[in-house]
Design a protein around this motif. Structure first.
Motif, short mmCIF file in Angstrom:
data_model
loop_
_atom_site.label_atom_id
_atom_site.label_comp_id
_atom_site.label_asym_id
_atom_site.label_seq_id
_atom_site.Cartn_x
_atom_site.Cartn_y
_atom_site.Cartn_z
N VAL A 1 -7.81 -1.26 -4.98
CA VAL A 1 -6.60 -2.15 -4.75
C VAL A 1 -7.10 -3.35 -4.19
O VAL A 1 -6.67 -4.49 -4.69
CB VAL A 1 -6.16 -1.40 -3.07
N LEU B 1 0.83 -1.22 0.06
CA LEU B 1 -0.27 0.02 0.13
C LEU B 1 0.88 1.35 0.04
O LEU B 1 0.50 2.25 -0.69
CB LEU B 1 -0.98 0.08 1.14
N GLY C 1 -10.22 3.80 -3.46
CA GLY C 1 -8.91 3.41 -3.11
C GLY C 1 -8.90 2.36 -2.72
O GLY C 1 -8.27 1.33 -3.54
N LEU C 2 -9.91 1.71 -1.93
CA LEU C 2 -9.77 0.34 -1.28
C LEU C 2 -10.44 -0.55 -2.41
O LEU C 2 -9.83 -1.45 -2.60
CB LEU C 2 -10.79 0.35 -0.25
N LEU D 1 1.76 1.70 -3.79
CA LEU D 1 0.79 1.97 -4.30
C LEU D 1 0.20 3.80 -4.12
O LEU D 1 -0.07 4.59 -4.91
CB LEU D 1 -0.46 1.30 -4.10
N LEU E 1 -5.91 13.09 2.16
CA LEU E 1 -6.97 12.59 1.14
C LEU E 1 -7.97 11.79 2.15
O LEU E 1 -8.96 11.00 1.52
CB LEU E 1 -6.56 11.45 0.16
N GLY E 2 -7.88 11.89 3.50
CA GLY E 2 -8.78 11.41 4.20
C GLY E 2 -8.18 10.22 4.84
O GLY E 2 -8.85 9.48 5.95
N VAL F 1 -13.44 8.99 -1.72
CA VAL F 1 -12.10 8.81 -2.34
C VAL F 1 -11.46 7.60 -1.63
O VAL F 1 -10.87 6.67 -2.49
CB VAL F 1 -11.19 10.07 -1.98
N LEU F 2 -11.51 7.11 -0.37
CA LEU F 2 -11.21 6.29 0.40
C LEU F 2 -11.70 4.89 -0.12
O LEU F 2 -11.27 3.90 -0.35
CB LEU F 2 -11.41 6.16 1.93
N ILE G 1 -3.56 6.59 -3.73
CA ILE G 1 -4.81 6.01 -3.48
C ILE G 1 -5.56 6.57 -2.20
O ILE G 1 -6.74 6.64 -2.04
CB ILE G 1 -4.86 4.28 -3.55
N GLY G 2 -4.87 7.35 -1.44
CA GLY G 2 -5.33 7.84 -0.27
C GLY G 2 -5.49 7.17 0.98
O GLY G 2 -5.80 7.78 2.14
N ILE G 3 -5.18 5.69 1.05
CA ILE G 3 -5.58 4.97 2.26
C ILE G 3 -4.62 5.40 3.38
O ILE G 3 -5.25 5.46 4.53
CB ILE G 3 -5.34 3.26 1.87
#
Lengths: 549, 212
Positions: free
Chosen positions: B151, A230, B147-148, A233, A246-247, B143-144, A239-241
């Motif tokens: 992935v 992650l 994202g998830l 990535l 991005l939260g 967004v999350l 991706i923001g995780i």
């Protein structure tokens, strides 16, 4: 096992595994081997090499700390060096050292088997280890420069920094894969390949320790795998995780990281504890005290160790409830470790103790590890931790536990099994001198760090206030003593490798199965599969095999 | 190292390999544990963020096509069935039927990937991808969620590809009579792997498509 019915006669014309005729010749007989002993030897040379590299980096870091301000390097270089030191030591030395070297070499022999369950997978693990190491080294000379995040890769910095994080993290992922496959291999081997009569509770304690370790490797490593992917990535696509912009939640990263990396601490220490449980009975000429509690406490450590990751995050902003729970669970881990220490000491009580080099290292380990373990409790208590977190106290603690625990025992195992692995004897006197140098240097180097940390010296700084200098000088001088001890030790072993006297099959009067075969062992380990009739540390029949001096 | 001449030790390395079907299956199950934990990490993160951003997650879930997801679920479940049937067929010594069922499995896997390709393609087309124009105007929860989504379904898709490679390898071995009615552990192991891929999807499907 002492009176097992093994028809292996010593010193016959039997060909050992180095000289046996193999399918491939020359270097390929090593690179394409599926023999667990050869793979173990290949791991040995790899981990010793990386240990020396990371040790050298450590010496330079200590040199920088000799005086306040810039001594020999800039802050950015220092950041990269402590990252490198940590990453190499943890991922390339401490985690694989005992299981991959001695586990590979001795687990099948101690179980009376001819090899591990999946020999080809074993070779694949070694290649993954080498590929991971090469990737880690490549990351130093490519991309945006040497990674400067520390070995924990904490977000959001590891997402933002321009240094070469992605490749190093990928290297750690590949190394994790190697660990998983080794663990999987060992678990299956222990379940399937024990020789006739080798019940679970007749297994040597080293095998028990490896069993517990392997379960942690299998169950914890995948979590860090996905976490590291992650990060890559996140850096590549955003991706923001884990990205707060991005939260995403950086704390979640810390959870995911330590869910693996705290159990990983036990991947490092459990096999070392297994080695201690082998060496002490041999040199006390006595069966181990409390076999079952030691065996079960390995599993206990593995289980509880899985549930304490939060103690790395006491100051990160987790809730009070979770802090109290994690603190309590952390104290529980001390119990199985304490059980082991008491049992080892009780084994020596009224034994016929022979202080050889391996035993000297083990005694050193008990002393150092007790300090490391008890200071761990100071850090596990919430109020002291808030004062000591991110100081040199933490650095001192984990060097006492990791280096003093696993590192010192790596040296002990090397001396204990050297005659069996290479068929040569080393100079005992020099080996003991080296051990004493290492003991003195170690405490000089790391003990002042406890004091400095208590007084407020933060970790990972390349600079410090002048009043800390006296401790830093002491510590740096200690690093020189320690390194000279380590060099004497390795040089002594290197000389033994070239010119050592031929080792007898059982130089120490050990009772486990590896001492029943030739030194070095033959390719199939035993001429015929042994049958075991007693527990592993039965010294009652050992009188006839008195140690040959 | 010198090589002693001892004729009794020829091909000595071969003794290290022995057949143990139970052990081999056990190794496979351990490997499946690691896979579950790999995805387990992602499921934990999903749970955490779903709790934090339940509104955003609910809003984003409406963007997915439930029909396409359902079709893919049916396809994967069917493929799991055909893997089992192929094992049974091989056990009953019917090589051709076994190969036929494996072909059906491969076909299902490929159709699944094609559907996935169109799903992802549609999202990209609407600007829904990491740092994409549409995603930048959405809330943090959305967004999350995406994202998830990318992935987890991406990693799952990768596992389908790996599973297909395993099955392709096994099919060749069956053709060459290496895997037979008395030696089918490799087929069973790749079947186990395929079921795992299936099970992960069974969790992904309701979490992303059905909970609004």
């Amino acid at each position: 096992m002492a009176n097992g019915t093994i028809a292996v006669s010593p010193h016959t014309a039997e060909v050992d595994f180095y000289n046996v005729r193999t399918k491939h010749k020359g270097i390929l007989s090593w690179l394409l081997t599926i023999d667990h002993k050869r793979i173990g030897i290949m791991y040995l040379f790899a981990v010793v090499f990386f240990f020396l590299v990371a040790m050298t980096i450590g010496v330079f870091m200590r040199l920088e700390m000799l005086t306040p301000g810039e001594t020999i390097m800039k802050p950015q270089t220092y950041n990269s060096l402590f990252t490198l030191h940590g990453v190499i030591m943890i991922f390339l030395f401490i985690i694989p050292a005992v299981p991959a070297v001695f586990g590979n070499f001795f687990l099948p022999i101690q179980l009376g088997a001819q090899d591990v369950q999946f020999p080809k997978l074993n070779l694949l693990s070694w290649y993954l280890y080498v590929i991971g190491a090469v990737l880690a080294l490549t990351s130093l000379f490519s991309g945006g420069g040497i990674m400067d995040t520390g070995w924990t890769f904490y977000v959001p910095y590891s997402i933002r920094t321009t240094t070469n994080v992605s490749l190093s993290v990928f290297a750690a992922f590949v190394l994790g894969f190697a660990t998983i496959l080794t663990g999987l291999n060992f678990i299956t081997t222990i379940h399937r390949l024990r020789c006739p009569g080798m019940t679970w509770f007749r297994m040597p304690l080293f095998a028990w320790a490896l069993y517990a370790t392997s379960w942690i490797q299998v169950l914890a490593t995948p979590v860090i795998g996905i976490t590291l992917i992650l990060i890559i990535l996140e850096r590549a696509f955003g991706i923001g995780i884990f990205d707060p912009a991005l939260g995403g939640d950086p704390l979640l990263y810390q959870h995911m990281f330590w869910i693996y990396s705290h159990p990983a601490v036990y991947i490092m220490i459990l096999p070392a504890m297994g080695v201690v449980s082998e060496i002490i009975p041999t040199f006390s000429k006595k069966a181990i005290f409390g076999y079952v509690p030691i065996a079960i406490s390995s599993l206990g450590i593995a289980l509880v160790g899985y549930l304490v990751w939060g103690h790395h995050m006491f100051s990160s902003g987790i809730s009070d409830t979770s802090r109290v729970i994690f603190s309590l669970l952390t104290f529980f881990v001390a119990l199985p470790s304490g059980i082991k220490i008491f049992n080892w000491v009780a084994t020596m009580y009224k034994g016929s103790i022979e202080v050889t080099a391996p035993m000297l290292y083990v005694l050193l380990f008990i002393f150092i590890f007790s300090i490391g373990g008890l200071t761990g409790l100071s850090l596990g208590a919430l109020n002291t931790d808030l004062h000591l977190t991110d100081t040199y106290f933490v650095v001192a603690h984990f060097h006492y536990v990791m280096f003093g625990g696993m590192g010192i025992i790596f040296f002990a195992a090397l001396h204990y099994w050297f005659p069996k692995m290479f068929g040569k004897m080393y100079n005992e006197k020099v080996a003991k001198t080296a051990a004493i140098w290492i003991g003195i240097g170690f405490n000089m180097l790391y003990f002042p760090m406890f004091i400095m940390g208590y007084l407020g010296q933060p970790r990972r700084y390349y600079d410090y206030l002048p009043e800390f200098q006296k401790y830093h000088i002491f510590s740096t001088v200690g690093s020189w003593v320690l390194v000279s001890g380590i060099l004497i030790m390795y040089i002594n072993l290197a000389i033994a490798l070239k010119r050592g006297k031929k080792a007898p099959d059982n130089p120490w009067g050990g009772t486990t199965l590896e001492w029943k075969t030739s030194s070095p062992p033959i390719m199939e380990n035993f001429k015929e599969i042994p049958t075991v009739t007693t527990g592993p540390y039965d010294h009652s029949n050992m009188e006839s095999q008195e140690v040959k001096k | 190292m010198s090589y002693n001449s001892d004729s009794s030790v020829q091909e000595i390395q071969e003794v290290h390999i022995h057949r143990d079907d139970f052990g081999s299956k056990m190794g496979m199950w351990l490997f499946l544990f690691t896979e579950i934990l790999l995805f387990g990490g992602l499921f934990i993160m999903y749970a955490g963020y779903r709790y934090l951003y339940s509104d955003g997650f609910a809003a984003a879930a409406t963007e997915l096509d439930v029909l396409l997801g359902t079709i893919n679920t049916v396809i994967l479940l069917t493929s799991s069935l055909t893997v089992v049937l192929s094992i049974v067929a091989l056990q009953k010594n019917n090589k051709q039927l076994s190969l036929f069922f494996l072909w059906v499995t491969v076909l299902c896997g490929l159709i699944f990937l094609v559907n996935k390709y169109f799903e992802w393609g549609a999202k990209f087309h609407h600007g829904i991808y990491p740092k994409g124009p549409a995603l930048q105007n959405m809330s943090e929860g959305e967004v999350l969620y995406f994202g998830l989504y990318f992935v987890m379904t991406g990693l799952h898709g990768l596992h389908i590809v790996v599973g297909l490679i395993f099955i392709g390898y096994v099919m060749r071995q069956i053709q060459k009579d290496v895997i037979t009615s008395v030696n089918f552990q490799k087929l069973e192991n790749s079947g186990l792997y395929w079921h795992l891929v299936d099970i992960i999807w069974i969790f992904l499907f309701p979490l992303f498509y059905l909970i609004h």
